[in-house]
Design an enzyme around this catalytic site. Structure first.
Site, PDB file in Angstrom:
ATOM      1  N   LEU A  43       0.875  -1.165   0.000  1.00 15.09           N
ATOM      2  CA  LEU A  43       0.000   0.000   0.000  1.00 15.09           C
ATOM      3  C   LEU A  43       0.917   1.220   0.000  1.00 15.09           C
ATOM      4  O   LEU A  43       1.965   1.207   0.643  1.00 15.09           O
ATOM      5  CB  LEU A  43      -0.891   0.038   1.247  1.00 15.09           C
ATOM      6  CG  LEU A  43      -1.933  -1.082   1.415  1.00 15.09           C
ATOM      7  CD1 LEU A  43      -2.665  -0.916   2.739  1.00 15.09           C
ATOM      8  CD2 LEU A  43      -2.920  -1.088   0.258  1.00 15.09           C
ATOM      9  N   ASP A  44       0.538   2.257  -0.716  1.00 16.06           N
ATOM     10  CA  ASP A  44       1.321   3.486  -0.690  1.00 16.06           C
ATOM     11  C   ASP A  44       1.429   4.011   0.742  1.00 16.06           C
ATOM     12  O   ASP A  44       0.575   3.727   1.583  1.00 16.06           O
ATOM     13  CB  ASP A  44       0.673   4.553  -1.571  1.00 16.06           C
ATOM     14  CG  ASP A  44       0.658   4.166  -3.038  1.00 16.06           C
ATOM     15  OD1 ASP A  44       1.460   3.291  -3.428  1.00 16.06           O
ATOM     16  OD2 ASP A  44      -0.168   4.728  -3.788  1.00 16.06           O
ATOM     17  N   ARG A  45       2.446   4.790   0.980  1.00 15.53           N
ATOM     18  CA  ARG A  45       2.706   5.300   2.335  1.00 15.53           C
ATOM     19  C   ARG A  45       1.465   5.905   2.974  1.00 15.53           C
ATOM     20  O   ARG A  45       1.172   5.640   4.156  1.00 15.53           O
ATOM     21  CB  ARG A  45       3.817   6.365   2.282  1.00 15.53           C
ATOM     22  CG  ARG A  45       4.130   6.976   3.655  1.00 15.53           C
ATOM     23  CD  ARG A  45       5.173   8.071   3.536  1.00 15.53           C
ATOM     24  NE  ARG A  45       4.671   9.195   2.739  1.00 15.53           N
ATOM     25  CZ  ARG A  45       5.399  10.249   2.402  1.00 15.53           C
ATOM     26  NH1 ARG A  45       6.664  10.322   2.766  1.00 15.53           N
ATOM     27  NH2 ARG A  45       4.866  11.232   1.682  1.00 15.53           N
TER      28      ARG A  45
END
Length: 337
Positions: A155-157
């Site tokens: 998942l993106d940050r």
């Protein structure tokens, strides 16, 4: 593309025995990856293994192309077979850190966490520590012998929500195979700028942006990517969507929704600059202008348990900041109706 005829005994590119020590994979080079470096093709084909580890395996002769050793920089060609058989050594460049984890489910094979905003999944340039991978190694030290501490998708940050981790090499192989076969169900809630009329499906290849190399884009020679979406709720000037991934490319939801002119709220990288509706209250204007991240939350996850074979699903509540913003949008939509 992995060729099951060339893989391990179970046909999934996984070792038959001993599962805890060896990692095997056979890949037939796809025409879309022809004339690229060997290490690049491996990094694209086996994203769950870090590029530095792949390069080390190539250098030590644990990777062969059509039966012969090659260097990382050597080009490979369509139809060639890359065979990898390597010993999984404990992770040495990522240290355990005591970082709190919101554990949704855990047994001997898998771990499901609810990731908060701001937590990077694994070390990278600019983020050498303080990552989910560091936290996982502290939570379960045996993950040091599993590729990327068991992380099989990302998942993106600043994306919140559900993420599954493999605790054993067997589970790792099973989850990677399920992801490749598109049998892992991943559903997101996404708040877009603009009023989406109806649901649909986006099929558009994704690759590096031709000029902004830190961004992704829909490009002709990109990798196949497909995203489905449906409308959950409409507000003035905004829409809440349920989004399902068929593939898992970097920034896929953000890029695909931007490509149809509905960027995510808060996504400054892909055009999600604030656009408060007319006559919005000061509170809503401020909330939209200061929302600190892309409004994207991985709300549901479903997969087949690696050893039990049963289908398991999880759902988590909306992240608090996302829920608060939706509350403001709902209140003003009712007030102005």
């Amino acid at each position: 593309m992995t060729d099951p005829r060339l893989s391990g005994a179970d046909g999934l590119g996984c070792p038959a025995v001993p599962a805890a020590e060896r990692f095997r994979r056979a890949i037939r080079v796809d025409p879309g990856l022809a004339a690229r470096r060997l290490d690049h093709v491996l990094a694209v084909s086996i994203p769950e293994i870090s590029r530095s580890r792949l390069q080390a395996w190539i250098a030590s002769g644990q990777v062969r192309v059509d039966g012969s050793p090659r260097r990382s920089r050597d080009k490979v060609w369509a139809g060639e077979v890359i065979e990898l058989e390597a010993r999984i050594e404990p992770i040495g460049d990522c240290r355990p850190e005591s970082i709190a984890l919101d554990v949704v489910f855990e047994d001997e094979q898998i771990l499901v966490v609810n990731k908060p905003a701001g937590l990077v999944v694994h070390p990278a340039a600019g983020h050498p520590d303080g990552t989910l991978q560091n936290a996982l190694l502290h939570h379960a030290p045996n993950l040091a012998s599993v590729p990327r501490a068991g992380i099989v998708h990302r998942l993106d940050r600043d994306t919140t929500g559900l993420l599954v981790v493999a605790k054993t090499l067997h589970a790792h192989c099973s989850l990677v195979a399920q992801l490749q076969a598109r049998r892992v169900h991943r559903e997101y809630c996404a708040l877009t700028i603009g009023e989406v009329v109806a649901g649909g499906r986006i099929e558009a290849p994704i690759g590096r942006h031709p000029t902004h190399r830190t961004r992704m884009a829909v490009v002709r020679d990109g990798r196949f990517a497909a995203t489905r979406y449906r409308v959950l709720e409409r507000f003035r000037g905004h829409t809440l969507l349920a989004v399902e991934l068929e593939t898992g490319r970097t920034h896929q939801i953000r890029v695909h929704l931007t490509s149809i002119q509905f960027p995510l709220v808060g996504d400054r990288v892909y055009g999600g600059r604030p656009r408060p509706p007319k006559q919005a209250s000061p509170a809503l204007v401020l909330a939209l202008q200061t929302f600190p991240r892309q409004a994207l939350h991985a709300i549901r996850l479903g997969l087949e348990h690696p050893t039990l074979g049963t289908t398991m699903t999880w759902e988590v509540p909306m992240a608090a900041d996302f829920a608060d913003l939706l509350g403001l949008l709902r209140h003003e939509s009712v007030t102005c109706s």
